[in-house]
Design a protein around this motif. Sequence first.
Motif, short mmCIF file in Angstrom:
data_model
loop_
_atom_site.label_atom_id
_atom_site.label_comp_id
_atom_site.label_asym_id
_atom_site.label_seq_id
_atom_site.Cartn_x
_atom_site.Cartn_y
_atom_site.Cartn_z
N LEU A 95 0.83 -1.20 0.00
CA LEU A 95 0.00 0.00 0.00
C LEU A 95 0.87 1.26 0.00
N ALA A 96 1.92 1.26 0.81
CA ALA A 96 2.83 2.41 0.84
C ALA A 96 3.47 2.63 -0.52
N ASN A 97 3.87 1.55 -1.19
CA ASN A 97 4.46 1.67 -2.53
C ASN A 97 3.44 2.21 -3.53
N ALA A 98 2.20 1.79 -3.38
CA ALA A 98 1.15 2.30 -4.27
C ALA A 98 0.99 3.81 -4.09
N LEU A 99 0.99 4.26 -2.86
CA LEU A 99 0.86 5.69 -2.59
C LEU A 99 2.08 6.46 -3.07
N LEU A 100 3.26 5.85 -2.95
CA LEU A 100 4.47 6.51 -3.44
C LEU A 100 4.42 6.73 -4.95
N CYS A 101 3.73 5.87 -5.66
CA CYS A 101 3.59 6.06 -7.11
C CYS A 101 2.94 7.41 -7.42
N LEU A 102 2.11 7.90 -6.53
CA LEU A 102 1.44 9.17 -6.75
C LEU A 102 2.42 10.34 -6.74
N THR A 103 3.54 10.17 -6.05
CA THR A 103 4.51 11.27 -5.95
C THR A 103 5.24 11.51 -7.28
N TYR A 104 5.10 10.58 -8.21
CA TYR A 104 5.73 10.75 -9.53
C TYR A 104 4.82 11.48 -10.50
N SER A 105 3.65 11.89 -10.03
CA SER A 105 2.71 12.64 -10.85
C SER A 105 2.82 14.12 -10.51
N SER A 106 2.47 14.98 -11.46
CA SER A 106 2.47 16.42 -11.21
C SER A 106 1.21 16.86 -10.47
N GLU A 107 0.26 15.96 -10.32
CA GLU A 107 -0.99 16.26 -9.63
C GLU A 107 -0.75 16.43 -8.12
N GLU A 108 -1.62 17.24 -7.48
CA GLU A 108 -1.66 17.30 -6.02
C GLU A 108 -2.90 16.53 -5.57
N TYR A 109 -2.74 15.76 -4.52
CA TYR A 109 -3.85 14.92 -4.05
C TYR A 109 -4.16 15.22 -2.59
N GLN A 110 -5.41 14.96 -2.23
CA GLN A 110 -5.80 14.96 -0.82
C GLN A 110 -6.23 13.54 -0.46
N LEU A 111 -5.83 13.09 0.71
CA LEU A 111 -6.13 11.74 1.17
C LEU A 111 -7.31 11.81 2.12
N HIS A 112 -8.37 11.09 1.81
CA HIS A 112 -9.60 11.20 2.59
C HIS A 112 -9.93 9.93 3.36
N GLY A 113 -10.24 10.11 4.63
CA GLY A 113 -10.92 9.10 5.43
C GLY A 113 -10.19 7.81 5.68
N TYR A 114 -8.85 7.85 5.88
CA TYR A 114 -8.15 6.59 6.12
C TYR A 114 -8.03 6.32 7.61
N GLU A 115 -8.26 5.06 7.96
CA GLU A 115 -8.27 4.69 9.38
C GLU A 115 -6.85 4.63 9.94
N GLU A 116 -6.76 4.62 11.26
CA GLU A 116 -5.46 4.70 11.94
C GLU A 116 -4.53 3.56 11.54
N ARG A 117 -5.08 2.38 11.28
CA ARG A 117 -4.27 1.23 10.88
C ARG A 117 -3.45 1.52 9.63
N LEU A 118 -3.98 2.37 8.76
CA LEU A 118 -3.32 2.66 7.48
C LEU A 118 -2.40 3.88 7.54
N ALA A 119 -2.37 4.56 8.69
CA ALA A 119 -1.61 5.80 8.81
C ALA A 119 -0.12 5.64 8.48
#
Length: 282
Positions: A95-119
Amino acid sequence: MPQQGKLFTHSLFEIPASDWNTLLDLYSGQRSKPTGYNVINNYIQWKKKEPVFDVKFLSLDGEWQSDGTFIIIANNGSMKKTVYFNTLSNNLERLANALLCLTYSSEEYQLHGYEERLAPAADVYIRQCDNSQRLLLKTSWYRASKEVVAKFSIEPPSGITLRELETKDAETVNEIWPYREKGSEEFVKCLIDHNISVGAYDNKGKLIAWCLRLPTGSLGLLQVKESHKRLGLGSLMVRYMSKKITKLDGEALASVVIKNTPSKNMFEKLGFHKTNIVYWYY
């Protein structure tokens, strides 16, 4: 978690719409959690209603069937696209690697509603972002059982009518939303057009209180106009929406800002119980 300095070779692959219901089935036992069943089902239904709606379901390296690891990116109308994510695995590395893939995009993202386990996985992504003007909001996740909701009374005070919000109400709802931003009125319109909602209107037809349902399945944007506070309308909005949701075989859920003591007290007085901590990164 991903190792620093190691060559990053991962990519995100789109999960075809024909497989979305299979992903939904993987999370069928998590209907009271924020970014599992409810958010997947929300965007399946939105896409059915509006085929051109801009939403993508993504997996890491094309694999999601074994552990349910997914990312949803939705263009809800705000300046930043909204990201929801989850995994059924106790190991958060994929999951962390999947989220890191987003950093290679020029887009800005907001992360919504993730539970503490995923923090911990979200923190890997957040550390790669420019956080100078970003907000990390911590909320309590509440749930009321169907037995509790069944006892709710929903009779409005004299002179007040309850009905679904209309698209034209979005401006009123957005203008006093504490977390409004450029483009957020479009998000409010999406919620009104696609999800259930309730508005309280006075005898002149003026909107004085409201509550919507977020893509995470929780109640949201609960507000009462200053002129009509301390009349119990906030509680009425919650009770009414909870009834509507449970009649649709859903869960009565709410996300309450940790520091919002009056709201927390209201939900607990109604019989909601805190079950989790949920974060929102704007």
